[in-house]
Write a protein that holds these residues in place. Structure first.
Motif, PDB file in Angstrom:
ATOM      1  N   ILE A  99      -4.467  -8.312   7.386  1.00  0.00           N
ATOM      2  CA  ILE A  99      -4.915  -7.277   6.461  1.00  0.00           C
ATOM      3  C   ILE A  99      -5.425  -6.076   7.246  1.00  0.00           C
ATOM      4  O   ILE A  99      -6.333  -6.196   8.066  1.00  0.00           O
ATOM      5  CB  ILE A  99      -6.026  -7.815   5.551  1.00  0.00           C
ATOM      6  CG1 ILE A  99      -5.490  -8.972   4.708  1.00  0.00           C
ATOM      7  CG2 ILE A  99      -6.559  -6.710   4.646  1.00  0.00           C
ATOM      8  CD1 ILE A  99      -6.568  -9.737   3.983  1.00  0.00           C
ATOM      9  N   GLY A 100      -4.823  -4.925   6.998  1.00  0.00           N
ATOM     10  CA  GLY A 100      -5.202  -3.706   7.688  1.00  0.00           C
ATOM     11  C   GLY A 100      -5.816  -2.692   6.746  1.00  0.00           C
ATOM     12  O   GLY A 100      -5.981  -2.938   5.543  1.00  0.00           O
ATOM     13  N   VAL A 101      -6.132  -1.523   7.274  1.00  0.00           N
ATOM     14  CA  VAL A 101      -6.777  -0.485   6.473  1.00  0.00           C
ATOM     15  C   VAL A 101      -5.851  -0.004   5.357  1.00  0.00           C
ATOM     16  O   VAL A 101      -6.309   0.277   4.239  1.00  0.00           O
ATOM     17  CB  VAL A 101      -7.210   0.690   7.370  1.00  0.00           C
ATOM     18  CG1 VAL A 101      -7.834   1.795   6.534  1.00  0.00           C
ATOM     19  CG2 VAL A 101      -8.204   0.214   8.422  1.00  0.00           C
ATOM     20  N   ALA A 138       2.483   5.268  -3.426  1.00  0.00           N
ATOM     21  CA  ALA A 138       3.890   5.028  -3.107  1.00  0.00           C
ATOM     22  C   ALA A 138       4.211   5.407  -1.655  1.00  0.00           C
ATOM     23  O   ALA A 138       5.155   4.889  -1.066  1.00  0.00           O
ATOM     24  CB  ALA A 138       4.780   5.805  -4.062  1.00  0.00           C
ATOM     25  N   SER A 139       3.436   6.310  -1.079  1.00  0.00           N
ATOM     26  CA  SER A 139       3.707   6.756   0.285  1.00  0.00           C
ATOM     27  C   SER A 139       3.171   5.793   1.340  1.00  0.00           C
ATOM     28  O   SER A 139       3.494   5.911   2.520  1.00  0.00           O
ATOM     29  CB  SER A 139       3.080   8.142   0.517  1.00  0.00           C
ATOM     30  OG  SER A 139       1.656   8.052   0.620  1.00  0.00           O
ATOM     31  N   LEU A 140       2.353   4.841   0.926  1.00  0.00           N
ATOM     32  CA  LEU A 140       1.728   3.922   1.889  1.00  0.00           C
ATOM     33  C   LEU A 140       2.665   2.793   2.296  1.00  0.00           C
ATOM     34  O   LEU A 140       3.463   2.342   1.491  1.00  0.00           O
ATOM     35  CB  LEU A 140       0.439   3.345   1.285  1.00  0.00           C
ATOM     36  CG  LEU A 140      -0.649   4.375   0.968  1.00  0.00           C
ATOM     37  CD1 LEU A 140      -1.794   3.714   0.225  1.00  0.00           C
ATOM     38  CD2 LEU A 140      -1.160   5.032   2.256  1.00  0.00           C
ATOM     39  N   ARG A 186       0.477  14.855  11.641  1.00  0.00           N
ATOM     40  CA  ARG A 186       0.617  13.792  12.622  1.00  0.00           C
ATOM     41  C   ARG A 186      -0.571  12.850  12.508  1.00  0.00           C
ATOM     42  O   ARG A 186      -1.689  13.255  12.208  1.00  0.00           O
ATOM     43  CB  ARG A 186       0.688  14.361  14.043  1.00  0.00           C
ATOM     44  CG  ARG A 186      -0.610  14.980  14.540  1.00  0.00           C
ATOM     45  CD  ARG A 186      -0.443  15.473  15.961  1.00  0.00           C
ATOM     46  NE  ARG A 186      -1.664  16.075  16.456  1.00  0.00           N
ATOM     47  CZ  ARG A 186      -2.667  15.405  17.016  1.00  0.00           C
ATOM     48  NH1 ARG A 186      -2.598  14.102  17.114  1.00  0.00           N
ATOM     49  NH2 ARG A 186      -3.738  16.029  17.470  1.00  0.00           N
ATOM     50  N   PRO A 187      -0.355  11.527  12.744  1.00  0.00           N
ATOM     51  CA  PRO A 187      -1.470  10.599  12.677  1.00  0.00           C
ATOM     52  C   PRO A 187      -2.540  10.948  13.697  1.00  0.00           C
ATOM     53  O   PRO A 187      -2.251  11.307  14.831  1.00  0.00           O
ATOM     54  CB  PRO A 187      -0.799   9.253  13.016  1.00  0.00           C
ATOM     55  CG  PRO A 187       0.649   9.436  12.667  1.00  0.00           C
ATOM     56  CD  PRO A 187       0.934  10.872  12.991  1.00  0.00           C
ATOM     57  N   ASP A 234      -7.941   4.887  10.588  1.00  0.00           N
ATOM     58  CA  ASP A 234      -6.613   4.271  10.711  1.00  0.00           C
ATOM     59  C   ASP A 234      -5.539   5.348  10.630  1.00  0.00           C
ATOM     60  O   ASP A 234      -5.557   6.182   9.721  1.00  0.00           O
ATOM     61  CB  ASP A 234      -6.420   3.262   9.574  1.00  0.00           C
ATOM     62  CG  ASP A 234      -5.024   2.683   9.567  1.00  0.00           C
ATOM     63  OD1 ASP A 234      -4.750   1.816  10.414  1.00  0.00           O
ATOM     64  OD2 ASP A 234      -4.213   3.113   8.721  1.00  0.00           O
ATOM     65  N   PRO A 235      -4.585   5.370  11.573  1.00  0.00           N
ATOM     66  CA  PRO A 235      -3.596   6.459  11.588  1.00  0.00           C
ATOM     67  C   PRO A 235      -2.790   6.606  10.304  1.00  0.00           C
ATOM     68  O   PRO A 235      -2.622   7.710   9.797  1.00  0.00           O
ATOM     69  CB  PRO A 235      -2.698   6.098  12.773  1.00  0.00           C
ATOM     70  CG  PRO A 235      -3.560   5.285  13.673  1.00  0.00           C
ATOM     71  CD  PRO A 235      -4.441   4.489  12.752  1.00  0.00           C
ATOM     72  N   ILE A 236      -2.290   5.502   9.746  1.00  0.00           N
ATOM     73  CA  ILE A 236      -1.426   5.601   8.571  1.00  0.00           C
ATOM     74  C   ILE A 236      -2.226   5.999   7.329  1.00  0.00           C
ATOM     75  O   ILE A 236      -1.889   6.957   6.626  1.00  0.00           O
ATOM     76  CB  ILE A 236      -0.681   4.272   8.334  1.00  0.00           C
ATOM     77  CG1 ILE A 236       0.249   3.977   9.506  1.00  0.00           C
ATOM     78  CG2 ILE A 236       0.104   4.327   7.025  1.00  0.00           C
ATOM     79  CD1 ILE A 236       0.942   2.633   9.421  1.00  0.00           C
TER      80      ILE A 236
END
Length: 228
Positions: free
Chosen positions: A193-195, A226-228, A3-4, A132-134
């Motif tokens: 632009i994010g993390v 690829a998962s991002l 979980r994030p 950053d959660p993701i």
């Protein structure tokens, strides 16, 4: 995937761990980690305040430091969103506070490791600290922690000679990763632009320190990207 876990959740968990620990060494370890997380949290909140229009003086008063100190701490990196004279880049890049904090923390990681220049391996460490959660969830799902990434950090194999001034070094590198991330997201008007964008940028060069560090830890970099 795990979980994030964002910065605020980690702060609460570390504080509870420190308070409830039955062994003093366990409590001290948790407190040490908490200090590191609080520093990252402070950077994110300062950037949020500045992005919302607060002055350097207001941020300085909130932090209990001088305006000059706040200006030195944040103005140099803010300049990374302003293109060099004559450049054809957008007038101002839109960068999330967490992404700014990640780059600033990356500069501190480079300094702490005695690196002559800031590379993507340090950006990877800054991203892990920024919470950053993701991006953090994707890295942790691959078994990557700040501690093991620091121990396995591999240098970038190629790159420009470092500038004489470390502060300008951070600015030059930050401008590069920010603009690279913007170009990658060019199809999205108004993209901030994010993390996660920074992590994709850090993983774009196989010879870069971030890719080599993750490979040293047994991570499939292509699958991670690829998962991002």
């Amino acid at each position: 995937m795990d979980r994030p876990v964002d910065l605020s959740n980690r702060l609460v968990e570390l504080l509870e761990h420190a308070v409830r620990a039955s062994e003093p060494e366990v409590a001290l370890h948790a407190l040490s980690a908490l200090r590191r997380e609080l520093d990252a949290f402070e950077r994110v909140q300062a950037w949020r305040a500045l992005d919302a229009g607060s002055s350097y003086g207001a941020v300085a008063r909130a932090l209990g430091i001088s305006r000059q100190a706040a200006h030195r701490r944040y103005r140099e990196l803010a300049a990374a969103t302003e293109p060099p004279n004559g450049a054809s880049e957008p007038a101002r890049l839109r960068v999330a506070p967490e992404a700014r904090a990640a780059v600033q923390l990356a500069g501190e990681e480079a300094a702490a490791l005695g690196a002559p220049r800031m590379g993507s391996e340090h950006l990877l460490l800054g991203i892990l600290r920024a919470g950053d959660p993701i991006a953090s969830a994707a890295l942790r799902a691959g078994g990557i922690t700040l501690e093991n990434a620091r121990m396995a950090a591999q240098p970038t194999l190629a790159g420009e000679e470092p500038p004489d001034d470390r502060a300008s070094q951070v600015t030059v590198y930050a401008r590069k990763v920010f603009t690279d991330a913007l170009r990658a997201a060019a199809a999205e008007p108004g993209h901030v632009i994010g993390v996660t964008d920074l992590l994709k940028s850090a993983l774009s060069d196989p010879s870069g320190g971030a890719c080599r560090t993750l490979e040293a830890l047994g991570v499939d970099v292509a699958a991670l990207r690829a998962s991002l």
